[in-house]
Structures are given as structure tokens and as C-alpha cells.
Design a protein around this motif. Sequence first.
Motif, PDB file in Angstrom:
ATOM      1  N   TYR A  25       6.190  14.844  -3.467  1.00 10.40           N
ATOM      2  CA  TYR A  25       6.105  15.462  -4.794  1.00 10.40           C
ATOM      3  C   TYR A  25       5.811  16.951  -4.590  1.00 10.40           C
ATOM      4  O   TYR A  25       4.696  17.326  -4.234  1.00 10.40           O
ATOM      5  N   LEU A  26       6.797  17.791  -4.821  1.00  9.98           N
ATOM      6  CA  LEU A  26       6.605  19.223  -4.692  1.00  9.98           C
ATOM      7  C   LEU A  26       6.116  19.806  -6.010  1.00  9.98           C
ATOM      8  O   LEU A  26       6.583  19.409  -7.087  1.00  9.98           O
ATOM      9  N   VAL A  27       5.180  20.724  -5.930  1.00 11.22           N
ATOM     10  CA  VAL A  27       4.688  21.389  -7.126  1.00 11.22           C
ATOM     11  C   VAL A  27       4.530  22.879  -6.824  1.00 11.22           C
ATOM     12  O   VAL A  27       3.862  23.264  -5.872  1.00 11.22           O
ATOM     13  N   GLY A  28       5.194  23.710  -7.619  1.00  8.00           N
ATOM     14  CA  GLY A  28       5.123  25.149  -7.412  1.00  8.00           C
ATOM     15  C   GLY A  28       6.437  25.819  -7.736  1.00  8.00           C
ATOM     16  O   GLY A  28       7.396  25.174  -8.164  1.00  8.00           O
ATOM     17  N   ASP A  29       6.472  27.113  -7.522  1.00  8.99           N
ATOM     18  CA  ASP A  29       7.639  27.936  -7.827  1.00  8.99           C
ATOM     19  C   ASP A  29       8.248  28.418  -6.515  1.00  8.99           C
ATOM     20  O   ASP A  29       7.598  29.137  -5.750  1.00  8.99           O
ATOM     21  N   ASP A  30       9.478  28.040  -6.267  1.00  9.14           N
ATOM     22  CA  ASP A  30      10.156  28.451  -5.028  1.00  9.14           C
ATOM     23  C   ASP A  30      10.907  29.773  -5.228  1.00  9.14           C
ATOM     24  O   ASP A  30      12.025  29.937  -4.760  1.00  9.14           O
ATOM     25  N   ALA A  31      10.260  30.714  -5.933  1.00  8.52           N
ATOM     26  CA  ALA A  31      10.911  31.989  -6.226  1.00  8.52           C
ATOM     27  C   ALA A  31      11.288  32.733  -4.950  1.00  8.52           C
ATOM     28  O   ALA A  31      12.275  33.474  -4.918  1.00  8.52           O
ATOM     29  N   ARG A  32      10.511  32.554  -3.898  1.00 10.19           N
ATOM     30  CA  ARG A  32      10.820  33.219  -2.626  1.00 10.19           C
ATOM     31  C   ARG A  32      11.983  32.543  -1.909  1.00 10.19           C
ATOM     32  O   ARG A  32      12.563  33.115  -0.997  1.00 10.19           O
ATOM     33  N   GLY A  33      12.289  31.312  -2.297  1.00 15.98           N
ATOM     34  CA  GLY A  33      13.440  30.613  -1.737  1.00 15.98           C
ATOM     35  C   GLY A  33      13.208  29.978  -0.393  1.00 15.98           C
ATOM     36  O   GLY A  33      14.170  29.581   0.279  1.00 15.98           O
ATOM     37  N   PHE A  34      11.946  29.814   0.028  1.00 14.26           N
ATOM     38  CA  PHE A  34      11.664  29.272   1.355  1.00 14.26           C
ATOM     39  C   PHE A  34      12.106  27.808   1.471  1.00 14.26           C
ATOM     40  O   PHE A  34      12.720  27.409   2.469  1.00 14.26           O
ATOM     41  N   ILE A  35      11.790  26.995   0.475  1.00 12.94           N
ATOM     42  CA  ILE A  35      12.162  25.576   0.535  1.00 12.94           C
ATOM     43  C   ILE A  35      13.668  25.411   0.402  1.00 12.94           C
ATOM     44  O   ILE A  35      14.297  24.630   1.124  1.00 12.94           O
ATOM     45  N   ILE A  89       0.869  -1.186   0.000  1.00 13.14           N
ATOM     46  CA  ILE A  89       0.000   0.000   0.000  1.00 13.14           C
ATOM     47  C   ILE A  89       0.896   1.224   0.000  1.00 13.14           C
ATOM     48  O   ILE A  89       1.673   1.442   0.934  1.00 13.14           O
ATOM     49  N   GLY A  90       0.832   2.010  -1.059  1.00 13.24           N
ATOM     50  CA  GLY A  90       1.664   3.195  -1.174  1.00 13.24           C
ATOM     51  C   GLY A  90       1.084   4.372  -0.413  1.00 13.24           C
ATOM     52  O   GLY A  90      -0.141   4.516  -0.313  1.00 13.24           O
ATOM     53  N   VAL A  91       1.953   5.218   0.105  1.00 12.81           N
ATOM     54  CA  VAL A  91       1.544   6.434   0.807  1.00 12.81           C
ATOM     55  C   VAL A  91       2.444   7.559   0.329  1.00 12.81           C
ATOM     56  O   VAL A  91       3.679   7.444   0.407  1.00 12.81           O
ATOM     57  N   LYS A  92       1.838   8.643  -0.171  1.00 16.14           N
ATOM     58  CA  LYS A  92       2.630   9.719  -0.764  1.00 16.14           C
ATOM     59  C   LYS A  92       2.072  11.083  -0.374  1.00 16.14           C
ATOM     60  O   LYS A  92       0.919  11.210   0.033  1.00 16.14           O
ATOM     61  N   LEU A  93       2.916  12.092  -0.522  1.00 14.62           N
ATOM     62  CA  LEU A  93       2.554  13.483  -0.252  1.00 14.62           C
ATOM     63  C   LEU A  93       2.686  14.308  -1.523  1.00 14.62           C
ATOM     64  O   LEU A  93       3.732  14.277  -2.181  1.00 14.62           O
ATOM     65  N   VAL A  94       1.646  15.057  -1.874  1.00 16.54           N
ATOM     66  CA  VAL A  94       1.734  16.079  -2.909  1.00 16.54           C
ATOM     67  C   VAL A  94       1.734  17.422  -2.199  1.00 16.54           C
ATOM     68  O   VAL A  94       0.845  17.706  -1.382  1.00 16.54           O
ATOM     69  N   ILE A  95       2.743  18.245  -2.495  1.00 14.64           N
ATOM     70  CA  ILE A  95       2.998  19.432  -1.689  1.00 14.64           C
ATOM     71  C   ILE A  95       2.978  20.697  -2.562  1.00 14.64           C
ATOM     72  O   ILE A  95       4.008  21.122  -3.098  1.00 14.64           O
ATOM     73  N   PRO A  96       1.810  21.325  -2.736  1.00 18.86           N
ATOM     74  CA  PRO A  96       1.774  22.609  -3.436  1.00 18.86           C
ATOM     75  C   PRO A  96       2.459  23.680  -2.583  1.00 18.86           C
ATOM     76  O   PRO A  96       2.311  23.709  -1.360  1.00 18.86           O
ATOM     77  N   HIS A  97       3.211  24.542  -3.239  1.00 22.57           N
ATOM     78  CA  HIS A  97       3.847  25.646  -2.512  1.00 22.57           C
ATOM     79  C   HIS A  97       3.953  26.833  -3.452  1.00 22.57           C
ATOM     80  O   HIS A  97       4.099  26.670  -4.654  1.00 22.57           O
ATOM     81  N   GLY A  98       3.832  28.017  -2.914  1.00 21.28           N
ATOM     82  CA  GLY A  98       3.889  29.212  -3.734  1.00 21.28           C
ATOM     83  C   GLY A  98       2.530  29.790  -4.055  1.00 21.28           C
ATOM     84  O   GLY A  98       2.425  30.854  -4.657  1.00 21.28           O
ATOM     85  N   GLY A  99       1.455  29.107  -3.652  1.00 23.90           N
ATOM     86  CA  GLY A  99       0.114  29.623  -3.861  1.00 23.90           C
ATOM     87  C   GLY A  99      -0.550  29.075  -5.101  1.00 23.90           C
ATOM     88  O   GLY A  99       0.071  28.972  -6.152  1.00 23.90           O
TER      89      GLY A  99
END
Length: 277
Positions: A244-254, A169-179
Motif C-alpha cells: 500500500y503506497l501512500v504519498g505523492d510521487d511528484a519527483r517520479g522516483f517510483i 495470517i495476513g502480512v502487508k506493507l504500508v509504504i510512505p514516500h515523499g516525506g
Amino acid sequence: MKKTILITGASSGIGKASVKLFASRGWNVVATMRNPDREKELNGLDDVLVSRLDVQDRQSIAEAIEAGIDRFGRIDALVNNAGYGQNGIFEAVPREKVIEQFDVNVFGVMDVTRAILPHFRKNKTGMIINVSSGAGLFTLPMISLYCASKFALEGFTEALSYELLALNIGVKLVIPHGGVSETTFVERATQGGTDNVTPPDYHAFLQSSQQAFARMAAARTMNSADVAAIVHEATTDGTDRLRYLVGDDARGFIKARREMTDQGYIDFMRAHFATAN
């Protein structure tokens, strides 16, 4: 045989976009939401069952899962997407709203997951996708409760992935960041929790933080369909990848969180919300 996915929080945003995408890719979809009577669009899609599921109502969780199995024979994947963002200066947020934040974003996810695991174990396979947030990797002021709930979700999901790996059984995270452009999360945070009574001592910080959030809102570059595409990828790519990260880290937080020293990261983040002297 077509596969079936159950998606929570499907009435809008990432949830609705995910329903549309999976349906277009040949999946059966159990699209769940608190008020299915209000849904007018998804009902018209082939092989989509719109069903009531309130993550704060365990009976509705059990009934939605049962309805999905009755309609399609089995459920192969779950997307825990339902959630919301509590905003405001922590001291001003009533205790009952603190409990509600965790009841939806953490305990609700746990209850849906617990309810579907016997079915996955019976089938000897399954996939669980938990929709998290950049606020589960880094923190921001005025959304301390949302951050706390997403940090809890990150920890729960990571630990659960170890427990279920041997059961296929797989368990995963999808992580939107940047709005995400179709959501109102940043706008709510920009308001600074105006529904709560904030002590005057916070007003200078509140004003500075509102300006910072307004800049974040202006810089958003992704929409719900972008996140749905990553949800689909995570569900179907056949890997045991966790995040799984999705978004733009333009602010550099990650980048700051991952590459700076602990104190360097804290200083970097504090500078974004510093009040004028």
C-alpha cells in the motif's frame, strides 16, 4: 467482540496517529513505546493500553504482548511501526551505528513478529502490517543504511507473506514516500550526518545532496494521519494485497523505478544529486 491491535513506536508520528485512529474506530489498542512514562495523551483514551516495548529488548516485547492479551483477551493485529533513519555518508558512519540501524528496523521487526506468531497461530488468524518507506523501493544518498534496512524489510515481508498465507495470517506493507510532515527524517538527512566526521573529498557532493534534500522537504504533502488512514485500510480491507503506497510521487522516483530500464532509472536518480562541474 472488539478487535485489538498492537502498535509499536506509538509515542509520536505515524504510530501515535494510528493509535488515535484505531481507538476512534472502536478498536482496543496496545500502544507501545520505549518510554511510556513520558506519554501524557494516549493514557486518556478509552480502551488504550500504553505499554513499554523496546524492539531491541526481547523481554519487553514478550511482556508487552502478554500485557495486551491479559487486558483485552487477545490480539488480532500487529503494526510494526517503530524505526528510525540513520543518515550520513556511509564511510563516516561508525560500524556500531550500522548495526543499530538494522537492529531496530529489521531485527526488531523480526523479533516482535516472531513473538506474536504463536498467538496468531493459536487463534488461526491475524494481521501483520509492516511500515516501510519509499526508501525500500528506491535509494537515496546519505541514507544508504536506512535504504538497506528498508530493502531488507521489504524482502522479509514479501517472503513471510507466502509462509503465512496458508495459516490465515495476513502480512502487508504500508509504504510512505515523499516525506511525512510531522517527522524530522528529511531534516536529519539534510544535515548530512553532521555528528560524523566526513572526509573532505565528499564535501562537494554533500553540499549538492543537502540542496536536493531541502527541495524534497519543501515538497512534502502528507502527514502522519494520512499514513495512519492507509494503515487502517490495510488492516481492515479483507484483501490479500501486499503493498500500500501512500504519498505523492511528484519527483517520479517510483514511476522511474517501475517503468524505466535499469540503467535509465540509475541515470535519472543520479541526476538529482549530481555535483556542479
